[in-house]
Design a protein around this motif. Structure first.
Motif, PDB file in Angstrom:
ATOM      1  N   VAL A 178      27.024  36.953  43.492  1.00 36.83           N
ATOM      2  CA  VAL A 178      27.968  37.359  42.449  1.00 36.83           C
ATOM      3  C   VAL A 178      29.340  36.812  42.832  1.00 36.83           C
ATOM      4  O   VAL A 178      29.826  37.056  43.944  1.00 36.83           O
ATOM      5  N   LYS A 179      29.960  36.061  41.921  1.00 35.71           N
ATOM      6  CA  LYS A 179      31.284  35.488  42.183  1.00 35.71           C
ATOM      7  C   LYS A 179      32.352  36.491  41.803  1.00 35.71           C
ATOM      8  O   LYS A 179      32.375  36.995  40.678  1.00 35.71           O
ATOM      9  N   ILE A 180      33.258  36.757  42.752  1.00 40.84           N
ATOM     10  CA  ILE A 180      34.349  37.709  42.546  1.00 40.84           C
ATOM     11  C   ILE A 180      35.669  36.970  42.789  1.00 40.84           C
ATOM     12  O   ILE A 180      35.835  36.328  43.832  1.00 40.84           O
ATOM     13  N   VAL A 181      36.559  37.024  41.827  1.00 40.30           N
ATOM     14  CA  VAL A 181      37.877  36.412  41.974  1.00 40.30           C
ATOM     15  C   VAL A 181      38.879  37.498  42.333  1.00 40.30           C
ATOM     16  O   VAL A 181      38.809  38.626  41.826  1.00 40.30           O
ATOM     17  N   VAL A 182      39.811  37.153  43.211  1.00 40.47           N
ATOM     18  CA  VAL A 182      40.809  38.091  43.708  1.00 40.47           C
ATOM     19  C   VAL A 182      42.111  37.860  42.956  1.00 40.47           C
ATOM     20  O   VAL A 182      42.526  36.709  42.729  1.00 40.47           O
ATOM     21  N   ASP A 183      42.763  38.973  42.575  1.00 45.29           N
ATOM     22  CA  ASP A 183      44.008  38.853  41.822  1.00 45.29           C
ATOM     23  C   ASP A 183      45.110  38.197  42.652  1.00 45.29           C
ATOM     24  O   ASP A 183      45.799  37.299  42.174  1.00 45.29           O
ATOM     25  N   GLN A 184      45.288  38.609  43.878  1.00 46.00           N
ATOM     26  CA  GLN A 184      46.363  38.086  44.726  1.00 46.00           C
ATOM     27  C   GLN A 184      45.923  38.135  46.174  1.00 46.00           C
ATOM     28  O   GLN A 184      45.735  39.217  46.734  1.00 46.00           O
ATOM     29  N   TRP A 185      45.758  36.967  46.778  1.00 48.43           N
ATOM     30  CA  TRP A 185      45.421  36.919  48.192  1.00 48.43           C
ATOM     31  C   TRP A 185      46.661  37.192  49.035  1.00 48.43           C
ATOM     32  O   TRP A 185      47.766  36.826  48.649  1.00 48.43           O
ATOM     33  N   PRO A 186      46.508  37.805  50.185  1.00 48.83           N
ATOM     34  CA  PRO A 186      47.683  38.044  51.049  1.00 48.83           C
ATOM     35  C   PRO A 186      48.244  36.732  51.571  1.00 48.83           C
ATOM     36  O   PRO A 186      47.504  35.793  51.878  1.00 48.83           O
ATOM     37  N   THR A 187      49.555  36.674  51.650  1.00 48.27           N
ATOM     38  CA  THR A 187      50.233  35.453  52.098  1.00 48.27           C
ATOM     39  C   THR A 187      50.632  35.498  53.568  1.00 48.27           C
ATOM     40  O   THR A 187      51.042  34.468  54.111  1.00 48.27           O
ATOM     41  N   ASP A 188      50.518  36.645  54.202  1.00 51.04           N
ATOM     42  CA  ASP A 188      50.953  36.761  55.591  1.00 51.04           C
ATOM     43  C   ASP A 188      49.819  36.541  56.581  1.00 51.04           C
ATOM     44  O   ASP A 188      50.043  36.604  57.795  1.00 51.04           O
ATOM     45  N   VAL A 189      48.606  36.294  56.098  1.00 47.74           N
ATOM     46  CA  VAL A 189      47.459  36.051  56.976  1.00 47.74           C
ATOM     47  C   VAL A 189      46.709  34.831  56.460  1.00 47.74           C
ATOM     48  O   VAL A 189      46.857  34.426  55.304  1.00 47.74           O
ATOM     49  N   ALA A 190      45.898  34.239  57.334  1.00 44.83           N
ATOM     50  CA  ALA A 190      45.104  33.063  56.974  1.00 44.83           C
ATOM     51  C   ALA A 190      43.750  33.497  56.429  1.00 44.83           C
ATOM     52  O   ALA A 190      43.001  34.195  57.108  1.00 44.83           O
ATOM     53  N   ILE A 191      43.448  33.069  55.209  1.00 42.26           N
ATOM     54  CA  ILE A 191      42.172  33.385  54.566  1.00 42.26           C
ATOM     55  C   ILE A 191      41.394  32.088  54.417  1.00 42.26           C
ATOM     56  O   ILE A 191      41.925  31.080  53.929  1.00 42.26           O
ATOM     57  N   GLY A 192      40.146  32.095  54.861  1.00 46.00           N
ATOM     58  CA  GLY A 192      39.338  30.889  54.777  1.00 46.00           C
ATOM     59  C   GLY A 192      37.885  31.182  54.529  1.00 46.00           C
ATOM     60  O   GLY A 192      37.429  32.338  54.618  1.00 46.00           O
ATOM     61  N   PRO A 193      37.103  30.163  54.202  1.00 47.38           N
ATOM     62  CA  PRO A 193      35.674  30.351  53.911  1.00 47.38           C
ATOM     63  C   PRO A 193      34.930  30.928  55.102  1.00 47.38           C
ATOM     64  O   PRO A 193      35.210  30.618  56.250  1.00 47.38           O
ATOM     65  N   GLY A 194      33.960  31.788  54.802  1.00 46.67           N
ATOM     66  CA  GLY A 194      33.111  32.374  55.824  1.00 46.67           C
ATOM     67  C   GLY A 194      33.565  33.720  56.331  1.00 46.67           C
ATOM     68  O   GLY A 194      32.801  34.397  57.039  1.00 46.67           O
ATOM     69  N   MET A 195      34.772  34.157  56.007  1.00 45.32           N
ATOM     70  CA  MET A 195      35.254  35.452  56.484  1.00 45.32           C
ATOM     71  C   MET A 195      34.531  36.573  55.733  1.00 45.32           C
ATOM     72  O   MET A 195      34.340  36.510  54.521  1.00 45.32           O
ATOM     73  N   SER A 196      34.133  37.585  56.473  1.00 46.25           N
ATOM     74  CA  SER A 196      33.344  38.679  55.895  1.00 46.25           C
ATOM     75  C   SER A 196      34.223  39.598  55.058  1.00 46.25           C
ATOM     76  O   SER A 196      35.360  39.917  55.434  1.00 46.25           O
ATOM     77  N   VAL A 197      33.667  40.026  53.933  1.00 43.62           N
ATOM     78  CA  VAL A 197      34.368  40.886  52.983  1.00 43.62           C
ATOM     79  C   VAL A 197      33.414  41.992  52.548  1.00 43.62           C
ATOM     80  O   VAL A 197      32.198  41.773  52.451  1.00 43.62           O
ATOM     81  N   VAL A 198      33.956  43.167  52.299  1.00 42.88           N
ATOM     82  CA  VAL A 198      33.164  44.277  51.771  1.00 42.88           C
ATOM     83  C   VAL A 198      33.711  44.600  50.376  1.00 42.88           C
ATOM     84  O   VAL A 198      34.780  45.206  50.248  1.00 42.88           O
ATOM     85  N   PRO A 199      33.009  44.209  49.312  1.00 45.46           N
ATOM     86  CA  PRO A 199      33.469  44.510  47.963  1.00 45.46           C
ATOM     87  C   PRO A 199      32.849  45.787  47.439  1.00 45.46           C
ATOM     88  O   PRO A 199      31.708  46.139  47.755  1.00 45.46           O
ATOM     89  N   THR A 200      33.608  46.486  46.610  1.00 46.85           N
ATOM     90  CA  THR A 200      33.118  47.686  45.944  1.00 46.85           C
ATOM     91  C   THR A 200      33.387  47.523  44.455  1.00 46.85           C
ATOM     92  O   THR A 200      34.536  47.520  44.008  1.00 46.85           O
ATOM     93  N   VAL A 201      32.319  47.385  43.680  1.00 47.00           N
ATOM     94  CA  VAL A 201      32.431  47.114  42.244  1.00 47.00           C
ATOM     95  C   VAL A 201      32.265  48.413  41.466  1.00 47.00           C
ATOM     96  O   VAL A 201      31.314  49.179  41.710  1.00 47.00           O
ATOM     97  N   THR A 202      33.195  48.681  40.573  1.00 47.22           N
ATOM     98  CA  THR A 202      33.074  49.836  39.671  1.00 47.22           C
ATOM     99  C   THR A 202      32.216  49.408  38.484  1.00 47.22           C
ATOM    100  O   THR A 202      32.683  48.776  37.546  1.00 47.22           O
ATOM    101  N   VAL A 203      30.942  49.745  38.564  1.00 47.43           N
ATOM    102  CA  VAL A 203      29.996  49.298  37.532  1.00 47.43           C
ATOM    103  C   VAL A 203      29.865  50.273  36.371  1.00 47.43           C
ATOM    104  O   VAL A 203      29.340  49.922  35.331  1.00 47.43           O
ATOM    105  N   ARG A 204      30.340  51.520  36.569  1.00 47.14           N
ATOM    106  CA  ARG A 204      30.286  52.509  35.500  1.00 47.14           C
ATOM    107  C   ARG A 204      31.608  53.255  35.472  1.00 47.14           C
ATOM    108  O   ARG A 204      32.221  53.477  36.526  1.00 47.14           O
ATOM    109  N   PRO A 205      32.086  53.649  34.299  1.00 48.10           N
ATOM    110  CA  PRO A 205      33.339  54.419  34.267  1.00 48.10           C
ATOM    111  C   PRO A 205      33.168  55.788  34.888  1.00 48.10           C
ATOM    112  O   PRO A 205      32.094  56.376  34.858  1.00 48.10           O
ATOM    113  N   ARG A 206      34.236  56.277  35.492  1.00 48.58           N
ATOM    114  CA  ARG A 206      34.184  57.597  36.120  1.00 48.58           C
ATOM    115  C   ARG A 206      33.954  58.678  35.076  1.00 48.58           C
ATOM    116  O   ARG A 206      34.574  58.686  34.011  1.00 48.58           O
TER     117      ARG A 206
END
Length: 384
Positions: free
Chosen positions: A355-383
């Motif tokens: 699943v492709k997830i686009v980020v609104d704003q990546w942090p500018t104070d750290v280096a982000i590159g391919p292969g770094m592990s991420v934990v996404p949490t998708v809101t698939v249903r309204p609360r």
């Protein structure tokens, strides 16, 4: 009837009472009391504590339901997610010695920035040779054009000569006809008639020669036009060679096609590189997250749903994004060696779908590159 009276010996009557006999008398009474206590229920023994425990259990159940419905039920998450990008290698398009390396490892560059330069002298010479060929082709075209003009003038001259001979031929024909009539009428001489016939044949030969001259002049003009066309083709070829030489000269300067970072820089000044040899890797600024969800987690997942992300390397940076797209197929279906399930010992395994997830704003104070592990949490249903 006389009553029998038991006589107690004096020593037994005077003996004190035995404590064991007393315990044996009290044991049945204590056992009966204990059985009565056990028969009483726990609720009757501790009614207040029982009521409080029931209230606490009900409250915990209600709280657990709300926690599940608010914090767990609307979400799908996975730890099989990574930062992804279309990284590629920076390779030389022409061979030569590296004259300059304008960047360093992990440096961020803008679009159009110079990364490295190859010694351009050989390619400048090739450009000069190609320009000379272009000039030679232009000269050949000019020469062919002049020959066409000369051939055109020769055609005009031959046609004029043809017209002159045609007139002479016509006069000779008329003269020969008159002399024949005079000879037949007895008024003319045979010599004069023969002379007229000879002049006719000469005029006919001159006319034929004039016609041949016209044909020759026209063929010469056609040949000159062919030479001009050949020179024009040579000019196009020379121009293409010049363009290729100029392009190769431009390839001696390696530039960034888009903004990004230069990583794994292997090229250095003085190194000879072949065409197609990589000197660095390039990671564009456009990166996203590829999350491999289980296929059982995709029932309610749709593009546009909000996503909260945390990066393992920087857990204090909480990012926000959205689901961009879901791959139409599992990850193994597009692998180099896809699984072959048409076997008799098939075992069903839960597949994972990228699943492709686009980020609104990546942090500018750290280096982000391919292969770094991420934990996404998708809101698939309204609360709820």
């Amino acid at each position: 009837m006389a009553q029998v009276q038991r006589t107690v010996p004096d020593d037994e009557a005077n003996r004190p009472a035995d404590p064991e006999d007393k315990d044996r008398t009290e044991e049945p009474q204590a056992s009966a009391h204990k059985q009565d206590e056990e028969k009483r229920s726990l609720v009757r023994r501790h009614p207040v504590w029982t009521a409080l425990a029931a209230i606490v259990l009900i409250a915990l159940a209600v709280a657990a339901y709300f926690v599940w419905s608010i914090y767990f039920h609307p979400y799908e998450t996975t730890d099989d997610a990574f930062v992804d990008a279309r990284s590629f290698s920076l390779a030389a398009k022409v061979s030569g010695y590296i004259d300059e390396v304008a960047v360093t490892d992990n440096q961020h560059v803008a679009a159009g920035a110079v990364i490295a330069k190859i010694a351009p002298r050989d390619y400048q010479i090739a450009v000069g040779q190609a320009e000379a060929q272009v000039e030679s082709a232009n000269a050949a075209i000019a020469n062919a054009a002049a020959q066409i003009e000369v051939a055109t003038a020769a055609v005009d001259e031959a046609r004029a000569q043809e017209a002159s001979t045609l007139a002479a031929l016509q006069f000779a024909k008329d003269e020969a006809a008159r002399q024949r009539q005079l000879l037949q009428g007895g008024a003319g001489s045979l010599q004069t008639s023969q002379q007229a016939e000879s002049n006719l044949r000469q005029a006919q030969a001159a006319h034929n020669q004039a016609q041949a001259s016209v044909t020759s002049a026209m063929k010469n003009r056609t040949a000159a036009e062919a030479q001009r066309n050949s020179a024009a083709a040579s000019l196009k070829q020379a121009q293409a060679q010049r363009e290729s030489a100029e392009q190769n000269l431009g390839y001696t300067t390696l530039t960034a096609a888009q903004p990004g970072r230069v990583v794994r820089l292997s090229g250095s000044k003085g190194q000879f590189v072949e065409a197609g040899q990589a000197i660095a890797m390039f990671v564009p600024d456009e990166v996203w997250v590829t999350a491999n969800f289980k296929e059982t987690q995709l029932a309610d997942m749709r593009p546009g749903q909000p996503v909260d992300l945390t990066i393992d390397a920087y857990p204090d940076h909480v990012l926000h994004g959205r689901v961009d797209s879901v791959q139409p197929g599992s990850g193994t279906a597009f692998s180099l060696l896809p699984a072959e399930n048409a076997t008799g010992n098939y075992v069903k395994v839960t597949q994972r779908v990228p699943v492709k997830i686009v980020v609104d704003q990546w942090p500018t104070d750290v280096a982000i590159g391919p292969g770094m592990s991420v934990v996404p949490t998708v809101t698939v249903r309204p609360r709820s």
